[in-house]
Design a protein around this motif. Structure first.
Motif, PDB file in Angstrom:
ATOM      1  N   VAL A  51       1.333  -0.818  13.007  1.00 13.10           N
ATOM      2  CA  VAL A  51       0.201  -0.419  12.248  1.00 13.10           C
ATOM      3  C   VAL A  51       1.180  -1.609  10.523  1.00 13.10           C
ATOM      4  O   VAL A  51       0.300  -1.478   9.654  1.00 13.10           O
ATOM      5  N   THR A  93      -3.007   5.024   7.354  1.00 10.46           N
ATOM      6  CA  THR A  93      -2.002   4.778   8.015  1.00 10.46           C
ATOM      7  C   THR A  93      -1.007   5.403   8.660  1.00 10.46           C
ATOM      8  O   THR A  93      -0.470   4.705   9.215  1.00 10.46           O
ATOM      9  N   ALA A  97      -0.224   5.928  12.469  1.00 10.94           N
ATOM     10  CA  ALA A  97       1.488   5.394  12.958  1.00 10.94           C
ATOM     11  C   ALA A  97       1.857   6.503  13.823  1.00 10.94           C
ATOM     12  O   ALA A  97       1.950   6.002  14.878  1.00 10.94           O
ATOM     13  N   PHE A 124      -5.580  -2.415  16.672  1.00  8.30           N
ATOM     14  CA  PHE A 124      -5.710  -3.965  15.147  1.00  8.30           C
ATOM     15  C   PHE A 124      -5.693  -5.153  15.174  1.00  8.30           C
ATOM     16  O   PHE A 124      -5.354  -5.650  14.137  1.00  8.30           O
TER      17      PHE A 124
END
Length: 197
Positions: A51, A93, A97, A124
């Motif tokens: 991430v 974010t 994760a 990603f």
């Protein structure tokens, strides 16, 4: 040995393990499987690195105060700026994760696990590629094609994560609104470029 009732089904073996008699079952070690999920530190590090690398790559081209980034890109009125952008971005974010961590830590026996991991990695890569196209190459029309694939990967990630761990899917759910936002941003930029050409 074939008449042993403990070998009839997997739940019985799980019960036997719970009560400490699994070692006495012939062939029980074969039933445990050779694959195990990564340890908590390895899974956490993997999720954070994936991430973080995606975000760092994006920030090569994207400033948190996005409308001030490049006057050649005509940003839509709904683009968040300053602290609002940073807060939303950081929250999402962390959710991504955590979601990826839960998928990595899920039991390898789940058939959807590998597909979920692939979908996460694909999103990603596509997000990084999109950031490069839109902000690095100033190619929003091409970026729109990549963004479409990205949206598909995000939806697939949520759907597959739900089959692996519902918590992972719930953590990804708010990301849908962000994906809709960046899709709208890309469409808006592509329309401006299309009209100009």
């Amino acid at each position: 040995m074939t008449n042993n009732p403990l070998l009839v089904d997997a739940p019985a073996i799980e019960r036997a393990r719970r009560f400490g008699s699994a070692q006495s079952i012939e062939g029980a070690s074969c039933l445990e499987g050779t694959q195990r999920p990564p340890s908590r530190p390895i899974a956490a590090m993997t999720a954070i690195v994936c991430v973080a690398m995606t975000s760092i790559w994006g920030f090569v081209f994207i400033d948190p105060d996005m409308p001030g980034l490049d006057p050649t890109i005509n940003y839509a009125w709904f683009v968040p700026t300053g602290p609002l952008f940073s807060t939303i971005w950081l929250t999402l974010t962390l959710c991504i994760a955590a979601s990826f961590y839960l998928v990595l830590r899920s039991p390898p026996g789940n058939s959807a696990r590998s597909l979920a991991i692939i979908a996460f990695i694909a999103q990603f890569i596509l997000k990084s590629f999109w950031a490069w196209l839109l902000f690095g190459r100033r190619a929003p029309i091409t970026g729109l094609y990549v963004m479409t694939l990205f949206v598909i990967c995000v939806i697939a990630s949520i759907w597959l994560a739900a089959k692996v761990d519902r918590r992972a899917a719930l953590l990804m759910a708010p990301y849908v609104s962000w994906v809709a936002f960046i899709l709208s941003l890309t469409i808006s930029s592509a329309v401006v470029v299309g009209r100009a050409s």
